[in-house]
Design a protein around this motif. Sequence first.
Motif, PDB file in Angstrom:
ATOM      1  N   PHE A 131       5.577   3.872  -6.460  1.00  0.00           N
ATOM      2  CA  PHE A 131       6.644   2.959  -6.845  1.00  0.00           C
ATOM      3  C   PHE A 131       6.080   1.794  -7.658  1.00  0.00           C
ATOM      4  O   PHE A 131       6.807   1.139  -8.391  1.00  0.00           O
ATOM      5  CB  PHE A 131       7.372   2.399  -5.620  1.00  0.00           C
ATOM      6  N   VAL A 132       4.794   1.545  -7.485  1.00  0.00           N
ATOM      7  CA  VAL A 132       4.106   0.464  -8.192  1.00  0.00           C
ATOM      8  C   VAL A 132       2.730   0.991  -8.591  1.00  0.00           C
ATOM      9  O   VAL A 132       2.151   1.834  -7.899  1.00  0.00           O
ATOM     10  CB  VAL A 132       4.017  -0.810  -7.317  1.00  0.00           C
ATOM     11  N   GLY A 133       2.226   0.518  -9.712  1.00  0.00           N
ATOM     12  CA  GLY A 133       0.949   1.005 -10.216  1.00  0.00           C
ATOM     13  C   GLY A 133      -0.241   0.459  -9.446  1.00  0.00           C
ATOM     14  O   GLY A 133      -0.143  -0.514  -8.692  1.00  0.00           O
ATOM     15  N   GLU A 134      -1.373   1.086  -9.687  1.00  0.00           N
ATOM     16  CA  GLU A 134      -2.624   0.702  -9.016  1.00  0.00           C
ATOM     17  C   GLU A 134      -3.009  -0.732  -9.355  1.00  0.00           C
ATOM     18  O   GLU A 134      -3.356  -1.518  -8.465  1.00  0.00           O
ATOM     19  CB  GLU A 134      -3.746   1.663  -9.444  1.00  0.00           C
ATOM     20  N   LYS A 135      -2.950  -1.071 -10.624  1.00  0.00           N
ATOM     21  CA  LYS A 135      -3.348  -2.406 -11.062  1.00  0.00           C
ATOM     22  C   LYS A 135      -2.450  -3.474 -10.455  1.00  0.00           C
ATOM     23  O   LYS A 135      -2.936  -4.484  -9.941  1.00  0.00           O
ATOM     24  CB  LYS A 135      -3.290  -2.479 -12.592  1.00  0.00           C
ATOM     25  N   GLU A 136      -1.139  -3.258 -10.503  1.00  0.00           N
ATOM     26  CA  GLU A 136      -0.201  -4.236  -9.964  1.00  0.00           C
ATOM     27  C   GLU A 136      -0.368  -4.403  -8.457  1.00  0.00           C
ATOM     28  O   GLU A 136      -0.369  -5.515  -7.939  1.00  0.00           O
ATOM     29  CB  GLU A 136       1.248  -3.837 -10.281  1.00  0.00           C
ATOM     30  N   SER A 137      -0.518  -3.281  -7.762  1.00  0.00           N
ATOM     31  CA  SER A 137      -0.663  -3.356  -6.306  1.00  0.00           C
ATOM     32  C   SER A 137      -1.949  -4.075  -5.918  1.00  0.00           C
ATOM     33  O   SER A 137      -1.959  -4.859  -4.965  1.00  0.00           O
ATOM     34  CB  SER A 137      -0.608  -1.960  -5.678  1.00  0.00           C
ATOM     35  N   THR A 138      -3.016  -3.844  -6.650  1.00  0.00           N
ATOM     36  CA  THR A 138      -4.284  -4.513  -6.363  1.00  0.00           C
ATOM     37  C   THR A 138      -4.152  -6.020  -6.537  1.00  0.00           C
ATOM     38  O   THR A 138      -4.635  -6.796  -5.710  1.00  0.00           O
ATOM     39  CB  THR A 138      -5.402  -3.955  -7.265  1.00  0.00           C
ATOM     40  N   GLN A 139      -3.476  -6.437  -7.598  1.00  0.00           N
ATOM     41  CA  GLN A 139      -3.273  -7.865  -7.841  1.00  0.00           C
ATOM     42  C   GLN A 139      -2.443  -8.501  -6.725  1.00  0.00           C
ATOM     43  O   GLN A 139      -2.769  -9.587  -6.235  1.00  0.00           O
ATOM     44  CB  GLN A 139      -2.578  -8.087  -9.186  1.00  0.00           C
ATOM     45  N   ILE A 140      -1.386  -7.820  -6.322  1.00  0.00           N
ATOM     46  CA  ILE A 140      -0.516  -8.352  -5.265  1.00  0.00           C
ATOM     47  C   ILE A 140      -1.266  -8.419  -3.941  1.00  0.00           C
ATOM     48  O   ILE A 140      -1.191  -9.421  -3.221  1.00  0.00           O
ATOM     49  CB  ILE A 140       0.764  -7.492  -5.130  1.00  0.00           C
ATOM     50  N   ILE A 141      -2.007  -7.367  -3.621  1.00  0.00           N
ATOM     51  CA  ILE A 141      -2.743  -7.325  -2.351  1.00  0.00           C
ATOM     52  C   ILE A 141      -3.784  -8.438  -2.297  1.00  0.00           C
ATOM     53  O   ILE A 141      -3.960  -9.084  -1.252  1.00  0.00           O
ATOM     54  CB  ILE A 141      -3.375  -5.935  -2.127  1.00  0.00           C
ATOM     55  N   LYS A 142      -4.450  -8.715  -3.406  1.00  0.00           N
ATOM     56  CA  LYS A 142      -5.427  -9.807  -3.431  1.00  0.00           C
ATOM     57  C   LYS A 142      -4.751 -11.140  -3.130  1.00  0.00           C
ATOM     58  O   LYS A 142      -5.280 -11.960  -2.380  1.00  0.00           O
ATOM     59  CB  LYS A 142      -6.138  -9.870  -4.784  1.00  0.00           C
ATOM     60  N   LYS A 143      -3.579 -11.363  -3.699  1.00  0.00           N
ATOM     61  CA  LYS A 143      -2.850 -12.609  -3.446  1.00  0.00           C
ATOM     62  C   LYS A 143      -2.393 -12.693  -1.991  1.00  0.00           C
ATOM     63  O   LYS A 143      -2.473 -13.748  -1.361  1.00  0.00           O
ATOM     64  CB  LYS A 143      -1.654 -12.723  -4.391  1.00  0.00           C
ATOM     65  N   VAL A 144      -1.919 -11.578  -1.455  1.00  0.00           N
ATOM     66  CA  VAL A 144      -1.484 -11.546  -0.061  1.00  0.00           C
ATOM     67  C   VAL A 144      -2.661 -11.815   0.870  1.00  0.00           C
ATOM     68  O   VAL A 144      -2.542 -12.570   1.839  1.00  0.00           O
ATOM     69  CB  VAL A 144      -0.802 -10.192   0.275  1.00  0.00           C
ATOM     70  N   GLN A 145      -3.812 -11.223   0.573  1.00  0.00           N
ATOM     71  CA  GLN A 145      -4.997 -11.438   1.408  1.00  0.00           C
ATOM     72  C   GLN A 145      -5.470 -12.890   1.350  1.00  0.00           C
ATOM     73  O   GLN A 145      -5.944 -13.423   2.352  1.00  0.00           O
ATOM     74  CB  GLN A 145      -6.113 -10.479   0.996  1.00  0.00           C
ATOM     75  N   THR A 146      -5.314 -13.520   0.198  1.00  0.00           N
ATOM     76  CA  THR A 146      -5.640 -14.943   0.091  1.00  0.00           C
ATOM     77  C   THR A 146      -4.730 -15.760   1.000  1.00  0.00           C
ATOM     78  O   THR A 146      -5.190 -16.655   1.725  1.00  0.00           O
ATOM     79  CB  THR A 146      -5.495 -15.422  -1.371  1.00  0.00           C
ATOM     80  N   LEU A 147      -3.451 -15.432   0.998  1.00  0.00           N
ATOM     81  CA  LEU A 147      -2.508 -16.127   1.879  1.00  0.00           C
ATOM     82  C   LEU A 147      -2.828 -15.866   3.346  1.00  0.00           C
ATOM     83  O   LEU A 147      -2.713 -16.761   4.186  1.00  0.00           O
ATOM     84  CB  LEU A 147      -1.078 -15.709   1.563  1.00  0.00           C
ATOM     85  N   GLN A 148      -3.216 -14.634   3.669  1.00  0.00           N
ATOM     86  CA  GLN A 148      -3.598 -14.306   5.047  1.00  0.00           C
ATOM     87  C   GLN A 148      -4.750 -15.195   5.508  1.00  0.00           C
ATOM     88  O   GLN A 148      -4.726 -15.721   6.624  1.00  0.00           O
ATOM     89  CB  GLN A 148      -4.014 -12.830   5.159  1.00  0.00           C
ATOM     90  N   LYS A 149      -5.744 -15.361   4.658  1.00  0.00           N
ATOM     91  CA  LYS A 149      -6.890 -16.204   5.002  1.00  0.00           C
ATOM     92  C   LYS A 149      -6.467 -17.657   5.187  1.00  0.00           C
ATOM     93  O   LYS A 149      -6.938 -18.335   6.102  1.00  0.00           O
ATOM     94  CB  LYS A 149      -7.962 -16.100   3.925  1.00  0.00           C
ATOM     95  N   ARG A 150      -5.580 -18.131   4.331  1.00  0.00           N
ATOM     96  CA  ARG A 150      -5.129 -19.521   4.426  1.00  0.00           C
ATOM     97  C   ARG A 150      -4.326 -19.766   5.698  1.00  0.00           C
ATOM     98  O   ARG A 150      -4.516 -20.775   6.383  1.00  0.00           O
ATOM     99  CB  ARG A 150      -4.302 -19.887   3.198  1.00  0.00           C
TER     100      ARG A 150
ATOM    101  N   ILE B 171       0.842  -1.205   0.000  1.00  0.00           N
ATOM    102  CA  ILE B 171       0.000   0.000   0.000  1.00  0.00           C
ATOM    103  C   ILE B 171       0.872   1.248   0.000  1.00  0.00           C
ATOM    104  O   ILE B 171       0.620   2.204  -0.745  1.00  0.00           O
ATOM    105  CB  ILE B 171      -0.976  -0.009   1.193  1.00  0.00           C
ATOM    106  N   LEU B 172       1.915   1.243   0.813  1.00  0.00           N
ATOM    107  CA  LEU B 172       2.830   2.391   0.840  1.00  0.00           C
ATOM    108  C   LEU B 172       3.528   2.584  -0.506  1.00  0.00           C
ATOM    109  O   LEU B 172       3.669   3.716  -0.988  1.00  0.00           O
ATOM    110  CB  LEU B 172       3.876   2.215   1.940  1.00  0.00           C
ATOM    111  N   CYS B 173       3.949   1.497  -1.116  1.00  0.00           N
ATOM    112  CA  CYS B 173       4.595   1.582  -2.430  1.00  0.00           C
ATOM    113  C   CYS B 173       3.645   2.167  -3.470  1.00  0.00           C
ATOM    114  O   CYS B 173       4.053   2.970  -4.313  1.00  0.00           O
ATOM    115  CB  CYS B 173       5.079   0.209  -2.885  1.00  0.00           C
ATOM    116  N   ARG B 174       2.376   1.769  -3.399  1.00  0.00           N
ATOM    117  CA  ARG B 174       1.379   2.328  -4.316  1.00  0.00           C
ATOM    118  C   ARG B 174       1.191   3.818  -4.055  1.00  0.00           C
ATOM    119  O   ARG B 174       1.181   4.624  -4.984  1.00  0.00           O
ATOM    120  CB  ARG B 174       0.055   1.596  -4.166  1.00  0.00           C
TER     121      ARG B 174
END
Length: 64
Positions: A35-54, A28-31
């Motif tokens: 340093f990173v685009g909105e689309k890329e950060s959203t994709q990464i955050i979704k993957k991280v949140q999936t891992l958090q749930k797991r 989020i800070l990088c976005r």
Amino acid sequence: MCQLFPKRFHHFLQISLGSLFELETHIILCRDLQFVGEKESTQIIKKVQTLQKRVASLIKYNKT
């Protein structure tokens, strides 16, 4: 789950979960600093949140 070292494994999972939340904050800070685009950060955050749930599910499962 881990029969020999249940307390250590639980501790490891807790640290892992905390690290995932820290990673999400860094993305989020990088976005925000562009340093990173909105689309890329959203994709990464979704993957991280999936891992958090797991990991959270594994912690819950490991308690029983």
